[in-house]
Scaffold this active site. Structure first.
Site, PDB file in Angstrom:
ATOM      1  N   ARG A 105       0.826  -1.224   0.000  1.00  0.00           N
ATOM      2  CA  ARG A 105       0.000   0.000   0.000  1.00  0.00           C
ATOM      3  C   ARG A 105       0.854   1.266   0.000  1.00  0.00           C
ATOM      4  O   ARG A 105       0.390   2.329  -0.395  1.00  0.00           O
ATOM      5  CB  ARG A 105      -0.907   0.007   1.237  1.00  0.00           C
ATOM      6  CG  ARG A 105      -1.972  -1.065   1.213  1.00  0.00           C
ATOM      7  CD  ARG A 105      -2.625  -1.191   2.563  1.00  0.00           C
ATOM      8  NE  ARG A 105      -1.615  -1.487   3.591  1.00  0.00           N
ATOM      9  CZ  ARG A 105      -1.871  -1.661   4.871  1.00  0.00           C
ATOM     10  NH1 ARG A 105      -3.101  -1.577   5.313  1.00  0.00           N
ATOM     11  NH2 ARG A 105      -0.899  -1.931   5.727  1.00  0.00           N
TER      12      ARG A 105
ATOM     13  N   HIS B 141      10.584 -22.987   3.812  1.00  0.00           N
ATOM     14  CA  HIS B 141      11.943 -22.710   3.353  1.00  0.00           C
ATOM     15  C   HIS B 141      12.956 -23.764   3.841  1.00  0.00           C
ATOM     16  O   HIS B 141      14.039 -23.886   3.291  1.00  0.00           O
ATOM     17  CB  HIS B 141      12.378 -21.269   3.676  1.00  0.00           C
ATOM     18  CG  HIS B 141      12.779 -21.048   5.106  1.00  0.00           C
ATOM     19  ND1 HIS B 141      11.886 -20.764   6.094  1.00  0.00           N
ATOM     20  CD2 HIS B 141      13.994 -21.039   5.704  1.00  0.00           C
ATOM     21  CE1 HIS B 141      12.517 -20.603   7.236  1.00  0.00           C
ATOM     22  NE2 HIS B 141      13.815 -20.758   7.036  1.00  0.00           N
TER      23      HIS B 141
ATOM     24  N   GLU C 104      17.481 -21.687  17.881  1.00  0.00           N
ATOM     25  CA  GLU C 104      17.802 -20.328  17.419  1.00  0.00           C
ATOM     26  C   GLU C 104      18.320 -19.512  18.587  1.00  0.00           C
ATOM     27  O   GLU C 104      17.891 -19.713  19.736  1.00  0.00           O
ATOM     28  CB  GLU C 104      16.546 -19.645  16.896  1.00  0.00           C
ATOM     29  CG  GLU C 104      15.915 -20.314  15.720  1.00  0.00           C
ATOM     30  CD  GLU C 104      14.780 -19.453  15.181  1.00  0.00           C
ATOM     31  OE1 GLU C 104      15.066 -18.527  14.414  1.00  0.00           O
ATOM     32  OE2 GLU C 104      13.627 -19.696  15.562  1.00  0.00           O
TER      33      GLU C 104
ATOM     34  N   ASP D  39       4.744 -21.990  14.640  1.00  0.00           N
ATOM     35  CA  ASP D  39       5.755 -21.282  13.845  1.00  0.00           C
ATOM     36  C   ASP D  39       6.809 -22.234  13.272  1.00  0.00           C
ATOM     37  O   ASP D  39       7.292 -22.015  12.163  1.00  0.00           O
ATOM     38  CB  ASP D  39       6.438 -20.227  14.741  1.00  0.00           C
ATOM     39  CG  ASP D  39       7.365 -19.311  13.962  1.00  0.00           C
ATOM     40  OD1 ASP D  39       6.949 -18.807  12.898  1.00  0.00           O
ATOM     41  OD2 ASP D  39       8.517 -19.110  14.400  1.00  0.00           O
TER      42      ASP D  39
ATOM     43  N   HIS E 227       8.201 -26.757   9.624  1.00  0.00           N
ATOM     44  CA  HIS E 227       9.603 -27.124   9.369  1.00  0.00           C
ATOM     45  C   HIS E 227       9.988 -28.473  10.001  1.00  0.00           C
ATOM     46  O   HIS E 227      10.572 -29.327   9.345  1.00  0.00           O
ATOM     47  CB  HIS E 227      10.552 -26.054   9.892  1.00  0.00           C
ATOM     48  CG  HIS E 227      10.271 -24.668   9.373  1.00  0.00           C
ATOM     49  ND1 HIS E 227       9.875 -24.430   8.087  1.00  0.00           N
ATOM     50  CD2 HIS E 227      10.327 -23.456   9.971  1.00  0.00           C
ATOM     51  CE1 HIS E 227       9.706 -23.127   7.902  1.00  0.00           C
ATOM     52  NE2 HIS E 227       9.973 -22.514   9.043  1.00  0.00           N
TER      53      HIS E 227
ATOM     54  N   LYS F 289      13.521 -20.452  20.718  1.00  0.00           N
ATOM     55  CA  LYS F 289      14.246 -19.193  20.528  1.00  0.00           C
ATOM     56  C   LYS F 289      15.066 -18.909  21.779  1.00  0.00           C
ATOM     57  O   LYS F 289      14.749 -19.393  22.857  1.00  0.00           O
ATOM     58  CB  LYS F 289      13.256 -18.061  20.263  1.00  0.00           C
ATOM     59  CG  LYS F 289      12.530 -18.246  18.915  1.00  0.00           C
ATOM     60  CD  LYS F 289      11.945 -16.954  18.404  1.00  0.00           C
ATOM     61  CE  LYS F 289      11.203 -17.165  17.089  1.00  0.00           C
ATOM     62  NZ  LYS F 289      12.090 -17.209  15.925  1.00  0.00           N
TER      63      LYS F 289
HETATM   64  N1  LIG Z   1       9.828 -11.970   8.088  1.00  0.00           N
HETATM   65  C1  LIG Z   1      10.184 -13.252   8.068  1.00  0.00           C
HETATM   66  O1  LIG Z   1      11.336 -13.644   8.330  1.00  0.00           O
HETATM   67  C2  LIG Z   1       9.174 -14.287   7.706  1.00  0.00           C
HETATM   68  C3  LIG Z   1       7.864 -13.953   7.436  1.00  0.00           C
HETATM   69  N2  LIG Z   1       6.965 -14.915   7.093  1.00  0.00           N
HETATM   70  C4  LIG Z   1       5.573 -14.574   6.811  1.00  0.00           C
HETATM   71  O2  LIG Z   1       5.528 -13.734   5.680  1.00  0.00           O
HETATM   72  C5  LIG Z   1       4.482 -12.792   5.809  1.00  0.00           C
HETATM   73  C6  LIG Z   1       5.082 -11.386   5.716  1.00  0.00           C
HETATM   74  O3  LIG Z   1       5.982 -11.216   6.782  1.00  0.00           O
HETATM   75  P1  LIG Z   1       6.841  -9.905   7.002  1.00  0.00           P
HETATM   76  O4  LIG Z   1       7.465  -9.455   5.742  1.00  0.00           O
HETATM   77  O5  LIG Z   1       7.683 -10.172   8.167  1.00  0.00           O
HETATM   78  O6  LIG Z   1       5.705  -8.844   7.408  1.00  0.00           O
HETATM   79  P2  LIG Z   1       5.794  -7.257   7.375  1.00  0.00           P
HETATM   80  O7  LIG Z   1       4.764  -6.784   8.352  1.00  0.00           O
HETATM   81  O8  LIG Z   1       7.176  -6.751   7.488  1.00  0.00           O
HETATM   82  O9  LIG Z   1       5.296  -6.900   5.895  1.00  0.00           O
HETATM   83  C7  LIG Z   1       3.952  -6.978   5.500  1.00  0.00           C
HETATM   84  C8  LIG Z   1       3.872  -6.454   4.076  1.00  0.00           C
HETATM   85  O10 LIG Z   1       2.513  -6.543   3.639  1.00  0.00           O
HETATM   86  C9  LIG Z   1       2.124  -5.262   3.086  1.00  0.00           C
HETATM   87  N3  LIG Z   1       0.677  -5.119   3.270  1.00  0.00           N
HETATM   88  C10 LIG Z   1      -0.011  -5.090   4.442  1.00  0.00           C
HETATM   89  N4  LIG Z   1      -1.327  -4.914   4.193  1.00  0.00           N
HETATM   90  C11 LIG Z   1      -1.466  -4.852   2.854  1.00  0.00           C
HETATM   91  C12 LIG Z   1      -2.586  -4.672   1.992  1.00  0.00           C
HETATM   92  N5  LIG Z   1      -3.832  -4.535   2.453  1.00  0.00           N
HETATM   93  N6  LIG Z   1      -2.357  -4.656   0.669  1.00  0.00           N
HETATM   94  C13 LIG Z   1      -1.111  -4.788   0.145  1.00  0.00           C
HETATM   95  N7  LIG Z   1      -0.027  -4.964   0.922  1.00  0.00           N
HETATM   96  C14 LIG Z   1      -0.191  -4.983   2.253  1.00  0.00           C
HETATM   97  C15 LIG Z   1       2.945  -4.280   3.897  1.00  0.00           C
HETATM   98  O11 LIG Z   1       3.122  -3.043   3.265  1.00  0.00           O
HETATM   99  P3  LIG Z   1       2.125  -1.793   3.475  1.00  0.00           P
HETATM  100  O12 LIG Z   1       1.881  -1.675   4.934  1.00  0.00           O
HETATM  101  O13 LIG Z   1       2.838  -0.655   2.851  1.00  0.00           O
HETATM  102  O14 LIG Z   1       0.885  -2.147   2.706  1.00  0.00           O
HETATM  103  C16 LIG Z   1       4.285  -5.007   3.919  1.00  0.00           C
HETATM  104  O15 LIG Z   1       4.955  -4.846   2.703  1.00  0.00           O
HETATM  105  C17 LIG Z   1       3.831 -13.065   7.162  1.00  0.00           C
HETATM  106  O16 LIG Z   1       2.742 -13.934   7.003  1.00  0.00           O
HETATM  107  C18 LIG Z   1       4.929 -13.770   7.925  1.00  0.00           C
HETATM  108  O17 LIG Z   1       4.428 -14.607   8.940  1.00  0.00           O
HETATM  109  C19 LIG Z   1       7.340 -16.224   6.976  1.00  0.00           C
HETATM  110  C20 LIG Z   1       8.627 -16.616   7.224  1.00  0.00           C
HETATM  111  C21 LIG Z   1       9.642 -15.700   7.662  1.00  0.00           C
HETATM  112  O1  LIG Z   2       9.899 -19.797   9.479  1.00  0.00           O
HETATM  113  C1  LIG Z   2      10.596 -19.374  10.373  1.00  0.00           C
HETATM  114  O2  LIG Z   2      11.900 -19.710  10.382  1.00  0.00           O
HETATM  115  C2  LIG Z   2      12.842 -18.918  11.095  1.00  0.00           C
HETATM  116  C3  LIG Z   2      14.087 -19.790  11.249  1.00  0.00           C
HETATM  117  O3  LIG Z   2      14.603 -20.075   9.969  1.00  0.00           O
HETATM  118  P1  LIG Z   2      16.163 -20.374   9.765  1.00  0.00           P
HETATM  119  O4  LIG Z   2      16.287 -20.626   8.315  1.00  0.00           O
HETATM  120  O5  LIG Z   2      16.886 -19.139  10.228  1.00  0.00           O
HETATM  121  O6  LIG Z   2      16.500 -21.549  10.612  1.00  0.00           O
HETATM  122  C4  LIG Z   2      12.317 -18.493  12.450  1.00  0.00           C
HETATM  123  O7  LIG Z   2      13.213 -17.557  13.033  1.00  0.00           O
HETATM  124  C5  LIG Z   2      10.966 -17.831  12.274  1.00  0.00           C
HETATM  125  O8  LIG Z   2      10.426 -17.535  13.565  1.00  0.00           O
HETATM  126  C6  LIG Z   2      10.013 -18.728  11.548  1.00  0.00           C
HETATM  127  O9  LIG Z   2       8.829 -18.006  11.225  1.00  0.00           O
END
Ligand SMILES: NC(=O)C1=CN([C@@H]2O[C@H](COP(=O)(O)OP(=O)(O)OC[C@H]3O[C@@H](n4cnc5c(N)ncnc54)[C@H](OP(=O)(O)O)[C@@H]3O)[C@@H](O)[C@H]2O)C=CC1
Ligand SMILES: O=C1O[C@H](COP(=O)(O)O)[C@@H](O)[C@H](O)[C@H]1O
Length: 506
Positions: free
Chosen positions: A55, A188, A226, A245, A250, A350
């Protein structure tokens, strides 16, 4: 060390990767760096585009600047080549789109419908790196605006739901727009080099398979530890906890790769069929067994890697008095011919003393000793697959202590260190998986029935915990979890394989 293996990767067809959540933590920390590294390795065809979507009202130039910063922060310095980074940034575009309204969708459709002049047909991929609550609305809009073409692919980040019903709901909504072969559910861990190597170890060697069963294996341990806490993801994590999680996805995938039968080939459905059989054979943990077979923990303030760290309840975004677990240990069984009676002990948490994932296959003791008392204690053989870091496979054997003066035995290990043997850099899991989507190879992605079978097994544990109203057991950050985790395995006369691992940090 040179990066010769990844430098010669074959080129793939051009693609349009539209990354929803393109400004989020996952996209900036993992996805863009992975795509850059594949581009550097020569796998990204000219004319390919990566379109960030969220957004936030950014221009394409703003997005490129964000991506450049992300690459500077998350790609190792020796992999950053300014000319190649510049070429990668040229491939990036950005469109502000709201997944839950009509805002921005016409612009996105316009971009996708107007590829660079002369480009051959591209693979169209939508990567949903957003909260799973947006998966359904996003797919509805992809259909409404005519973007979900029959050949396009959609990638779903975890978590796929928080229980069986919500996973089914997500799968139904996404499945109403995309067919199952178009859907790529990321885990992953399946993209990690050593995890794939489990297939090579088991099915590319004749040595282990005859022994890979209850007759010869006493038990299996899987540890995914972790050092990090919940970092900036407290809001998500507190709704999730370690079982949802890490374990439901995993660790269960690791159980599948250790436990499955040999697939008829490496074809995607063959491997996934075999994993599914393992998930469906997991013995349900009954409500009366929850206390004996599972342990929940939550970290308190302590020290990790020599630095003081706060407790879970003091992390940003965690509500006062939260009862979410940051550590799980449990004992499960695969109720089938191969594994009947062999416990699998799993633990993940963790703020443990080390970042380390490994699988320990503990073989049974020899049935009769010919060695005199005083020759040393005979230890049962153990195969240790270290998934990260320092990827290796070690086989612990008993050997004769060199020298005259009688027979004394001592344990020693054959050590296949991947870094020493193969050298070079091991690509990150996301590099492999992002390119597998372009290839159309879903072997390392989870099929709908796998995800739902995993929830079917995990959900009664979550329900049992909820109905018991018990708080997780506290553990000090920098230790191997609550003492109850040690008791879980020691009650069975076994111990966690901690002897080669760093001990508590203080
Ligand atoms: N971060 C990680 O290491 C990991 C994350 N995940 C999963 O991946 C997903 C994303 O995680 P993460 O990147 O950490 O989350 P973030 O909160 O950092 O990012 C969320 C993203 O979604 C966008 N977003 C939110 N609402 C909307 C909307 N209505 N329309 C379009 N875009 C939207 C946000 O941008 P904006 O607000 O500008 O719209 C932002 O780019 C989650 O489900 C998380 O559990 C899985 C594994 C690892
Ligand atoms: O999916 C997830 O994985 C990471 C750990 O991944 P790793 O490749 O660094 O072992 C974990 O930290 C996170 O909470 C979980 O959402």
């Amino acid at each position: 060390m040179s990066n010769s293996r990844s430098a010669v990767a074959p080129a793939l067809p051009p693609f349009d990767y539209t990354v929803f959540g393109g400004t989020g933590d996952l996209a900036l920390r993992k996805l863009l760096p992975a795509l850059y590294l594949r581009d550097k390795a020569g796998q990204v065809a000219d004319g390919s585009r990566i379109i960030g979507v969220s957004r936030s009202p950014l221009s394409p130039g703003d997005y490129r600047a964000k991506a450049e910063q992300a690459i500077a922060e998350h790609v190792p310095a020796d992999e950053r080549d300014p000319a190649l980074v510049a070429r990668f940034l040229e491939r990036l575009d950005y469109v502000p789109v709201n997944a839950t309204s009509d805002e921005g969708w016409d612009e996105l459709a316009g971009r996708l419908d107007h590829p660079p002049a002369g480009r051959e047909p591209a693979v169209r991929i939508f990567y949903l790196a957003t909260s799973p609550s947006l998966f359904g609305p996003t797919c509805d809009q992809l259909r409404a605006f005519g973007l979900a073409t029959p050949d396009s692919r959609v990638v779903l980040e975890k978590p796929i739901g928080r229980d069986l019903a919500s996973a089914q709901d997500i799968n139904d909504r996404v499945g109403a727009v995309f067919t199952e072969p178009q859907i790529y559910r990321i885990d992953h861990y399946l993209g990690k080099e050593t995890v794939q190597n489990l297939l090579a170890l088991r099915f590319g060697n004749s040595l282990f398979e005859p022994l890979w069963n209850a007759d010869h294996i006493d038990h299996v341990q899987i540890t995914v530890a972790e050092t990090v806490g919940v970092e900036e993801r407290g809001g998500y994590y507190d709704q999730s906890g370690a079982l949802r999680d890490m374990v439901q996805n995993h660790l269960l995938q690791l159980v599948c790769l250790v436990g499955m039968e040999c697939p008829i080939s490496l074809a995607q459905e063959s491997v996934r069929d075999e994993k599914l059989k393992v998930l469906r054979s997991l013995k349900a943990i009954g409500q009366d067994e929850i206390a004996g077979c599972t342990v929940r923990g939550q970290y308190r303030a302590g020290a990790v890697a020599g630095g003081a760290v706060p407790g879970y309840l003091d992390e940003p975004g965690i509500p006062a008095g939260s009862g979410t677990e940051t550590f799980v240990a449990l004992k499960l069984e695969i109720d089938n011919w191969r594994w009947a009676g062999v416990p699998f002990y799993l633990r993940s948490g963790k703020r443990l003393p080390a970042k380390m994932s490994e699988i320990v296959i503990q073989f049974r003791s020899i049935r009769h000793s010919i060695f005199p008392q005083g020759a040393g204690e005979l230890q049962a053989n153990r195969l240790i697959v270290r998934l990260q870091p320092d990827e290796s496979i070690r086989l612990h054997l008993m050997t004769k202590e060199p020298g005259p003066g009688g027979m004394r035995l001592r344990p020693a290990a054959l050590n296949l260190s991947f870094a020493q043997t193969f050298g070079g850099r091991f690509p990150d899991a996301y590099e492999r998986l992002l390119m597998d989507v372009v290839r159309g190879n879903s072997t390392l992605f989870m099929r709908r029935d796998e995800v739902e079978a995993a929830w079917q097994w995990a959900e009664p544990i979550l329900d049992g915990w909820k109905s018991r109203h018990e708080m997780p057991k506290p553990y000090i950050a920098g230790t191997w979890g609550p003492s109850q985790s040690i008791a879980l395995i020691e009650r069975d006369g076994r111990t966690w394989h901690d002897d080669e691992l760093p001990s508590a940090a203080f």
